[in-house]
Design a protein around this motif. Sequence first.
Motif, short mmCIF file in Angstrom:
data_model
loop_
_atom_site.label_atom_id
_atom_site.label_comp_id
_atom_site.label_asym_id
_atom_site.label_seq_id
_atom_site.Cartn_x
_atom_site.Cartn_y
_atom_site.Cartn_z
N ALA A 1 0.75 -1.23 -0.01
CA ALA A 1 0.06 -0.01 0.03
C ALA A 1 0.87 1.19 0.18
O ALA A 1 0.62 2.09 -0.78
N GLN B 1 -7.57 1.97 -1.39
CA GLN B 1 -8.56 1.54 -0.51
C GLN B 1 -9.45 0.51 -1.12
O GLN B 1 -9.55 -0.57 -0.39
N HIS C 1 -10.51 -2.11 2.13
CA HIS C 1 -10.75 -1.12 3.49
C HIS C 1 -12.17 -0.75 3.37
O HIS C 1 -12.54 -0.28 2.24
N SER D 1 -12.14 4.92 4.24
CA SER D 1 -10.91 5.68 3.55
C SER D 1 -10.01 6.13 4.80
O SER D 1 -8.69 6.25 4.70
N THR E 1 -7.32 3.44 5.44
CA THR E 1 -6.08 3.65 4.19
C THR E 1 -5.28 4.95 4.47
O THR E 1 -4.06 4.82 4.08
#
Length: 375
Positions: free
Chosen positions: A331, A345, A350, A353, A356
Amino acid sequence: MNPAKSITLYHLMIRNEKMIGIKFLPDKLIQGLVKGLPNPKWSKEHNMAYIPNTKTNLSIIFNTFKGIVWINYNRFLLNKPINTHNDKVDVEWFRKRNPIPEYRLCPEEYLLKLELKRYANSTVRTYVSFFEMFINHYKDKELSAINESDIRAFLQKLVHRNVSNSYLNQCINAIKFYYEVVLGMPNRFYEIERPRKESKLPTVISKEEVLSIIGSTNNIKHKCIIKLLYSSGLRRSELLNLKLADVDSKRMLIRVQGSKGNKDRHTLLSQTVLEDLRIYFREWKPREYLFEGQRGGRYSAQSVLKIVKEAAIKAKIKQSVTPHVLRHSFATHLLESGVDLRQIQVLLGHGSSKTTEIYTHVATNTFRNIKNPLD
């Protein structure tokens, strides 16, 4: 209906009987309506009125206050959906255990509810373990008689043992599951304090370190596992649940089914990983799952952890590397290369947000354009 006037319904246990608690601010209209309910009483301990918890009485409350005052059901009703995508839940092991002298085993209704709601097996093990620890702390007390003060006293002992916040939260969840889900009293212990959330930054390693870990792995199966964890940003459980059909070589995607929160998603499939997977498939010939044990079936989580850790040690990486560190690195490296946070995201699966956004705190490009005051 006057929006300024409201009542809040609660689940109460008084003299081992379920009651509907009715909490409200002093108001003559509401007090008069409460007096008209079937056999209302007042609890000094809970500072609210209450009547027996029956479907008939719940209907009477609704009809009595409907259109006159606002009825807050948030702490009374439970509308969480039952899981539908988990694998078969295995609670038989818990049922078949031999009784241990002076040890209180988890009640059958607890196991049955976990089974019917199809909780993940890892959650089942966690909940049963914590709940048995709790009920054995109060061996001589009926479970229905345990109140908020008892739970706080038990949690205080855990705090004094310096357990982690995660440990404490899991324990609270296991206890609440019995009273709120098994006994059907949602938010019964709504007021129980939880530890403050910790805000720890994810552990991330550089691209060069990731490549070094991959280069330290000679076994093609192990190499594919490490490459997939990093290049697709998979959780360990997601990797283990991958089936052969989940690798979409035409669209260059990995299909992740029933991941955290029972969500399906697609994530990236690397071309170099695909080439390695083809070699691995010809050599190992998996039948159902992408990665299988020697006797077939899903590969073990412990084996994946061991593969990653040993490869990192062999590559002389100073930090402790786990499968989740590879996911964090995936990520962060995407963010550093300019990929939009919303896209990351989606790839990670996820739900929010905000989850993330934590990667913005460790991405190096966040700090590159900031001039250091010393310079």
